[in-house]
Enzyme design. Structure first.
Site, PDB file in Angstrom:
ATOM      1  N   SER A 143      -7.558 -43.243  46.644  1.00  0.00           N
ATOM      2  CA  SER A 143      -6.575 -42.608  45.762  1.00  0.00           C
ATOM      3  C   SER A 143      -6.897 -41.132  45.648  1.00  0.00           C
ATOM      4  O   SER A 143      -8.057 -40.727  45.801  1.00  0.00           O
ATOM      5  CB  SER A 143      -6.626 -43.249  44.371  1.00  0.00           C
ATOM      6  OG  SER A 143      -5.829 -42.545  43.451  1.00  0.00           O
ATOM      7  N   TYR A 156     -10.499 -45.279  35.758  1.00  0.00           N
ATOM      8  CA  TYR A 156      -9.849 -45.580  37.039  1.00  0.00           C
ATOM      9  C   TYR A 156     -10.297 -44.575  38.094  1.00  0.00           C
ATOM     10  O   TYR A 156     -10.629 -44.942  39.227  1.00  0.00           O
ATOM     11  CB  TYR A 156      -8.330 -45.539  36.887  1.00  0.00           C
ATOM     12  CG  TYR A 156      -7.607 -45.703  38.206  1.00  0.00           C
ATOM     13  CD1 TYR A 156      -7.491 -46.959  38.794  1.00  0.00           C
ATOM     14  CD2 TYR A 156      -7.065 -44.605  38.880  1.00  0.00           C
ATOM     15  CE1 TYR A 156      -6.848 -47.118  40.017  1.00  0.00           C
ATOM     16  CE2 TYR A 156      -6.427 -44.747  40.098  1.00  0.00           C
ATOM     17  CZ  TYR A 156      -6.325 -46.009  40.660  1.00  0.00           C
ATOM     18  OH  TYR A 156      -5.707 -46.152  41.871  1.00  0.00           O
TER      19      TYR A 156
END
Length: 245
Positions: A143, A156
């Site tokens: 990501s 996260y």
């Protein structure tokens, strides 16, 4: 770089929707037999039927949770027992829970870390002996949150920084065994991501507003087709991502 993946076997985690589902289609389109791993068995069964009908490949449905160490090991073993080999593994399963550290519950924290960190480790550890035999490719869906600070969800982001650091360090450890390691870093992708705590990206964004799962799947396929070389890292984002920065 191979022209196709005929006679190859690919295992995709998080295969029941979004990037995982499209990756299964993309790899089947170039001839790979597909092992589908996710928790929602009904969706996997439907996808398996579609892949067999549309692409003429063989499939294996593996209803399992990547957080379950024994289930992961069993799924990898079942894949090799069924197909006789394992050439491509896509570590795609992941989730985001909560946001603000001070209000995040321990359960939300543990779900994220158990899935995004432990699950990735369990799959990688179980798959590596088989990828050594086939000089295969292990691909991680990372990501942009694993490259840049993410103030609205630090936990996260930390899990994705771990994925990226683990993948590149593993690249150094197993590269001399002929195993290719790739990290694919999307930004926002129009999928069910985010639905655990509110509105999913699929609902929040209109078509064309952000990256589509098919685009990420095509990048994963490019990495999976490498034979001898390694695509170390790929970043995918909409062309106006940095406008106004």
């Amino acid at each position: 770089m191979r022209k196709n993946l005929e006679d190859a076997v690919a295992l995709v985690t998080g295969a029941s929707s979004g990037i995982g589902e499209e990756t299964a289609r993309s790899l089947a389109d170039v001839g790979a037999d597909i092992a589908l791993l996710a928790r929602r068995e009904d969706r996997l069964e439907h996808l398996a039927d579609e892949l067999e009908a549309d692409f003429g490949v063989e499939t294996l449905v593996l209803p399992a949770d990547v957080r379950d160490e024994a289930a992961v090991e069993s799924a990898i073993d079942q894949t090799v027992e069924t197909f006789g080999r394992l050439d491509v593994v896509v570590n795609n399963a992941g989730l985001a829970r909560g946001s603000d550290v001070e209000s995040m519950t321990t359960d939300e924290y543990r779900q994220m870390m158990d899935t995004n960190v432990d699950g990735v480790f369990y799959v990688s550890r179980a798959a590596l002996p088989h990828l050594r035999e086939t000089t295969g490719n292990l691909i991680f869906v990372g990501s942009f949150a694993g490259q840049y600070p993410r103030p609205f969800n630090p936990v996260y982001a930390a899990s994705k920084w771990w994925v990226r650091g683990f993948a590149h360090s593993l690249e150094g450890q197993v590269g001399d065994a002929g195993v290719g390691i790739t990290v694919v870093n999307p930004t926002e992708v129009r999928t069910e991501f985010g639905s655990e705590d509110g509105e999913s990206f699929e609902v929040r964004f209109e078509a064309g507003e952000v990256t589509e799962p098919e685009e990420i799947a095509n990048a994963i396929r490019f990495a999976a087709l490498q034979d001898g070389s390694t695509v170390s890292e790929l970043d995918l984002y909409r062309r106006d991502k940095f406008a106004g920065w």
